[in-house]
Design a protein around this motif. Structure first.
Motif, PDB file in Angstrom:
ATOM      1  N   HIS A   1      12.411 -31.777  14.441  1.00 57.78           N
ATOM      2  CA  HIS A   1      11.702 -33.052  14.388  1.00 57.78           C
ATOM      3  C   HIS A   1      11.622 -33.594  12.966  1.00 57.78           C
ATOM      4  N   ILE A   2      11.493 -34.889  12.890  1.00 61.67           N
ATOM      5  CA  ILE A   2      11.416 -35.570  11.611  1.00 61.67           C
ATOM      6  C   ILE A   2      10.047 -35.352  10.989  1.00 61.67           C
ATOM      7  N   GLN A   3      10.029 -35.127   9.697  1.00 59.99           N
ATOM      8  CA  GLN A   3       8.770 -35.033   8.962  1.00 59.99           C
ATOM      9  C   GLN A   3       8.586 -36.289   8.121  1.00 59.99           C
ATOM     10  N   ASN A   4       9.553 -36.538   7.234  1.00 54.41           N
ATOM     11  CA  ASN A   4       9.548 -37.779   6.457  1.00 54.41           C
ATOM     12  C   ASN A   4      10.316 -38.840   7.229  1.00 54.41           C
ATOM     13  N   VAL A   5       9.646 -39.922   7.594  1.00 51.31           N
ATOM     14  CA  VAL A   5      10.296 -40.981   8.366  1.00 51.31           C
ATOM     15  C   VAL A   5      11.484 -41.549   7.610  1.00 51.31           C
ATOM     16  N   LEU A   6      11.337 -41.726   6.290  1.00 51.35           N
ATOM     17  CA  LEU A   6      12.409 -42.219   5.428  1.00 51.35           C
ATOM     18  C   LEU A   6      12.472 -41.332   4.193  1.00 51.35           C
ATOM     19  N   PRO A   7      13.609 -41.286   3.518  1.00 46.09           N
ATOM     20  CA  PRO A   7      13.761 -40.355   2.390  1.00 46.09           C
ATOM     21  C   PRO A   7      12.978 -40.787   1.158  1.00 46.09           C
ATOM     22  N   GLY A   8      12.672 -39.781   0.323  1.00 42.41           N
ATOM     23  CA  GLY A   8      12.034 -40.058  -0.960  1.00 42.41           C
ATOM     24  C   GLY A   8      10.676 -40.701  -0.814  1.00 42.41           C
ATOM     25  N   ASP A   9      10.430 -41.709  -1.667  1.00 39.04           N
ATOM     26  CA  ASP A   9       9.138 -42.395  -1.646  1.00 39.04           C
ATOM     27  C   ASP A   9       9.218 -43.732  -0.907  1.00 39.04           C
ATOM     28  N   ILE A  10      10.206 -43.850  -0.019  1.00 31.99           N
ATOM     29  CA  ILE A  10      10.351 -45.073   0.771  1.00 31.99           C
ATOM     30  C   ILE A  10       9.381 -45.028   1.946  1.00 31.99           C
ATOM     31  N   THR A  11       8.647 -46.098   2.134  1.00 30.17           N
ATOM     32  CA  THR A  11       7.738 -46.172   3.284  1.00 30.17           C
ATOM     33  C   THR A  11       7.817 -47.556   3.924  1.00 30.17           C
ATOM     34  N   LEU A  12       7.678 -47.550   5.253  1.00 29.17           N
ATOM     35  CA  LEU A  12       7.586 -48.789   6.024  1.00 29.17           C
ATOM     36  C   LEU A  12       6.374 -48.680   6.932  1.00 29.17           C
ATOM     37  N   PRO A  13       5.794 -49.816   7.339  1.00 31.17           N
ATOM     38  CA  PRO A  13       4.723 -49.754   8.332  1.00 31.17           C
ATOM     39  C   PRO A  13       5.223 -49.093   9.608  1.00 31.17           C
ATOM     40  N   GLY A  14       4.345 -48.368  10.314  1.00 33.55           N
ATOM     41  CA  GLY A  14       4.734 -47.660  11.517  1.00 33.55           C
ATOM     42  C   GLY A  14       4.883 -48.565  12.719  1.00 33.55           C
ATOM     43  N   ALA A  15       5.323 -47.966  13.838  1.00 30.74           N
ATOM     44  CA  ALA A  15       5.554 -48.722  15.069  1.00 30.74           C
ATOM     45  C   ALA A  15       4.260 -49.299  15.619  1.00 30.74           C
ATOM     46  N   TRP A  58      18.095 -52.309  10.732  1.00 29.85           N
ATOM     47  CA  TRP A  58      19.382 -52.766  11.263  1.00 29.85           C
ATOM     48  C   TRP A  58      19.248 -54.006  12.153  1.00 29.85           C
ATOM     49  N   HIS A  59      18.155 -54.746  11.990  1.00 24.54           N
ATOM     50  CA  HIS A  59      17.997 -56.085  12.576  1.00 24.54           C
ATOM     51  C   HIS A  59      17.952 -56.080  14.114  1.00 24.54           C
ATOM     52  N   TYR A  60      17.316 -55.087  14.692  1.00 19.80           N
ATOM     53  CA  TYR A  60      17.110 -55.083  16.138  1.00 19.80           C
ATOM     54  C   TYR A  60      15.800 -55.760  16.532  1.00 19.80           C
ATOM     55  N   LEU A  61      14.879 -55.862  15.611  1.00 21.92           N
ATOM     56  CA  LEU A  61      13.593 -56.494  15.897  1.00 21.92           C
ATOM     57  C   LEU A  61      13.738 -58.008  15.862  1.00 21.92           C
ATOM     58  N   PRO A  62      12.833 -58.735  16.537  1.00 22.14           N
ATOM     59  CA  PRO A  62      12.825 -60.196  16.376  1.00 22.14           C
ATOM     60  C   PRO A  62      12.739 -60.559  14.892  1.00 22.14           C
ATOM     61  N   ASP A  63      13.314 -61.690  14.522  1.00 23.37           N
ATOM     62  CA  ASP A  63      13.439 -62.050  13.108  1.00 23.37           C
ATOM     63  C   ASP A  63      12.122 -61.979  12.344  1.00 23.37           C
ATOM     64  N   THR A  64      11.078 -62.567  12.904  1.00 21.62           N
ATOM     65  CA  THR A  64       9.798 -62.587  12.187  1.00 21.62           C
ATOM     66  C   THR A  64       9.213 -61.187  12.062  1.00 21.62           C
ATOM     67  N   GLN A  65       9.354 -60.391  13.106  1.00 21.31           N
ATOM     68  CA  GLN A  65       8.829 -59.029  13.087  1.00 21.31           C
ATOM     69  C   GLN A  65       9.601 -58.167  12.099  1.00 21.31           C
ATOM     70  N   GLY A  66      10.921 -58.321  12.088  1.00 30.67           N
ATOM     71  CA  GLY A  66      11.729 -57.556  11.149  1.00 30.67           C
ATOM     72  C   GLY A  66      11.462 -57.943   9.707  1.00 30.67           C
ATOM     73  N   ALA A  67      11.325 -59.248   9.459  1.00 29.89           N
ATOM     74  CA  ALA A  67      11.042 -59.722   8.098  1.00 29.89           C
ATOM     75  C   ALA A  67       9.690 -59.208   7.614  1.00 29.89           C
ATOM     76  N   ALA A  68       8.698 -59.221   8.504  1.00 28.04           N
ATOM     77  CA  ALA A  68       7.366 -58.728   8.134  1.00 28.04           C
ATOM     78  C   ALA A  68       7.397 -57.234   7.822  1.00 28.04           C
ATOM     79  N   LEU A  69       8.179 -56.485   8.592  1.00 27.83           N
ATOM     80  CA  LEU A  69       8.295 -55.047   8.361  1.00 27.83           C
ATOM     81  C   LEU A  69       8.871 -54.765   6.980  1.00 27.83           C
ATOM     82  N   ILE A  70       9.995 -55.430   6.656  1.00 27.23           N
ATOM     83  CA  ILE A  70      10.658 -55.180   5.381  1.00 27.23           C
ATOM     84  C   ILE A  70       9.815 -55.662   4.204  1.00 27.23           C
ATOM     85  N   SER A  71       9.163 -56.804   4.373  1.00 28.68           N
ATOM     86  CA  SER A  71       8.369 -57.351   3.264  1.00 28.68           C
ATOM     87  C   SER A  71       7.165 -56.473   2.946  1.00 28.68           C
ATOM     88  N   ALA A  72       6.677 -55.733   3.951  1.00 29.73           N
ATOM     89  CA  ALA A  72       5.516 -54.875   3.735  1.00 29.73           C
ATOM     90  C   ALA A  72       5.914 -53.455   3.339  1.00 29.73           C
TER      91      ALA A  72
END
Length: 503
Positions: A221-235, A267-281
């Motif tokens: 199982h995954i421990q770090n969702v993303l490598p290093g000190d990269i973080t994104l808001p959760g699902a 990889w741009h599977y989310l609706p545009d506004t949702q994906g943009a909000a995820l990356i910006s945060a």
């Protein structure tokens, strides 16, 4: 890692020979060249000829693929296409002992007893351990990118995703027993996210989900969702429908859902506004720095007109999205990896070419991220297309001003002007009067009084006429850039440990 690295030895040799034939002019190779290249006796050469034809029959479509030796001393291939080579590559991979052990180690080691697995795959105990030792060396070469220990599972999944995506894509579907579950997951995700996925998106997601499921089923199982000190808001509840599809034994944790959500967002599977909000945060320091450095180069590398201050926000956002993929879910490219095509863009966009080569050279020197040749070449095209699409043409220094002036009148002049305008990516500015900017005079009469280059079309333009104008335009652009950008950029594609193509 190239799939051919874990072929059986005889299949490795067969594949190398077929690659050599495929790359040869008219797909014809002298037997003497094969003997010299691969150290083959006449007997082994004849045996190989029969073996290759048997393999080609096994992967042929309605149009047969085969070799002939009708011309004495030469082998010639028929219908040896890229798809046929891909099918052969997959056939050789699937029948390799190392591949059998490879799949055990990564997907079945914690859920299937080794003896049972060997029996199911008709492999002896001695052969299994011999293959295990060979596989260890093959994996040590370049399978996993350098990573921190805490990121081992992320790096392993990413390497597996890349490996299967390249080896199987467009040819077959691995782990077909998972197809019903994956299809149900994709339908659930489309419904819950309210998106309709394109065929290429479905294909990519199908590979990703299979690796995700197999690693969880094997208790990894995954421990770090993303490598290093990269973080994104959760699902945060956005993927709750996944639990309805997957039984409890999969062990879908909150971290696993966040991992899946991160992939969907990046990889741009989310609706545009949702994906943009995820990356910006998100907290993405390396991607942010790479983007800032690239924008700084755009502003200081003399590609913009003096005093030009264009809005670079769209360019910044596109670059940031590209860099986010690079430092997270980087997918090994299968297209736009041919460095022979770079010269076309280098000639047409010399300013962009110089800037891109400079930046990739900086990345190579820094060593973070680590690039191989395939990645560097693909990155060149990614940057080139991004600059073409998002940098305002009116701000560029290497625009070419073409004065269109035909004696036959405005109808003919307007037709040529409209046709030229359709080539807007070449950064041509149409003028109808001579000005201090005019670089090229295009007319149906030459004028000896003019000092700038002239193109004269006495008849409706032929392909050769358009080519003459295009060649002149390229020369003008190159002259403009050579005056301000010194040609001192080293070749960033001469990389150690470069990845050889399997095709």
């Amino acid at each position: 890692m190239n799939a051919s690295a874990i072929f059986n030895a005889e299949d490795q040799a067969s594949y190398q020979v077929l690659q050599m034939i495929s790359n040869a002019a008219s797909q014809t190779v002298a037997e003497s060249a094969l003997q010299e290249q691969f150290g083959l006796t006449k007997y082994k050469l004849n045996k190989l000829f029969d073996t290759l034809n048997a393999d080609l029959v096994a992967v042929s479509t309605t149009t047969p693929s085969y070799l002939d030796d009708l011309e004495k001393g030469f082998w010639r291939a028929h219908h040896l296409t890229k798809v046929i080579l891909q099918k052969l590559r997959l056939m050789y991979l699937q029948r390799g002992y190392l591949f059998t052990v490879f799949e055990y180690q990564f997907f079945f080691s914690n859920r299937t007893p080794k003896n049972k697995y060997m029996q199911e795959h008709f492999i002896s105990n001695a052969k299994f351990y011999e293959a295990s030792a060979q596989l260890k060396g093959a994996l040590a070469d370049d399978f996993l990118t350098p990573h921190a220990e805490a990121d081992t599972e992320f790096a392993t999944r990413l390497a597996l995703f890349q490996f299967y995506f390249v080896a199987y894509n467009g040819i077959a579907s691995p782990f077909k027993e998972l197809d019903p579950t994956v299809a149900a997951l994709i339908r659930t995700l489309e419904a819950q996210l309210e998106v309709a996925l394109l065929p290429t998106q479905v294909t990519k997601l199908r590979f990703f989900l299979k690796i995700w499921l197999l690693r969880m089923m094997n208790g990894q199982h995954i421990q770090n969702v993303l490598p290093g000190d990269i973080t994104l808001p959760g699902a945060d509840g956005c993927l709750d429908g996944v639990h309805k599809i997957l039984p409890k034994q999969f062990g879908v944790t909150t971290a696993e859902l966040d991992y899946l959500y991160a992939f969907l967002g990046i990889w741009h599977y989310l609706p545009d506004t949702q994906g943009a909000a995820l990356i910006s945060a998100a907290h993405l320091p390396q991607a942010a720095k790479m983007t800032t450095d690239f924008i700084h180069l755009v502003q200081t590398h003399h590609i913009l007109e003096d005093g030009a201050k264009p809005d670079l926000s769209a360019l910044h956002d596109a670059l940031f999205g590209l860099h986010v993929q690079m430092v997270t879910f980087y997918l090994a490219p299968t297209t736009f990896i041919d460095d022979q095509q770079i010269s076309f863009f280098a000639n047409l966009y010399p300013a962009f070419d110089a800037l891109i080569l400079t930046f990739i050279s900086q990345l190579v020197k820094a060593g973070d991220p680590v690039l191989n040749r395939t990645m560097a070449v693909n990155l060149y095209f990614s940057y080139m297309f991004t600059l073409i699409n998002y940098l305002p043409p009116e701000a560029l220094r290497d625009k070419v001003y073409v004065c269109v002036d035909f004696a036959q009148g405005p109808i003919y002049t307007d037709y040529i002007s409209r046709t030229l305008s359709s080539f807007d990516n070449a950064f041509i500015v149409i003028e109808h009067r001579l000005s201090k900017h005019t670089d090229v005079y295009l007319s149906d009469f030459s004028d000896p009084q003019l000092t700038m280059p002239q193109v004269t079309w006495a008849n409706p333009p032929s392909p050769a006429d358009w080519r003459e104008l295009a060649d002149l335009t390229v020369r003008v652009k190159q002259t403009k850039m050579q005056a301000v950008v010194p040609q001192t950029v080293s070749d960033p594609f001469s990389l150690k440990g470069k990845e050889a193509s399997d095709d």
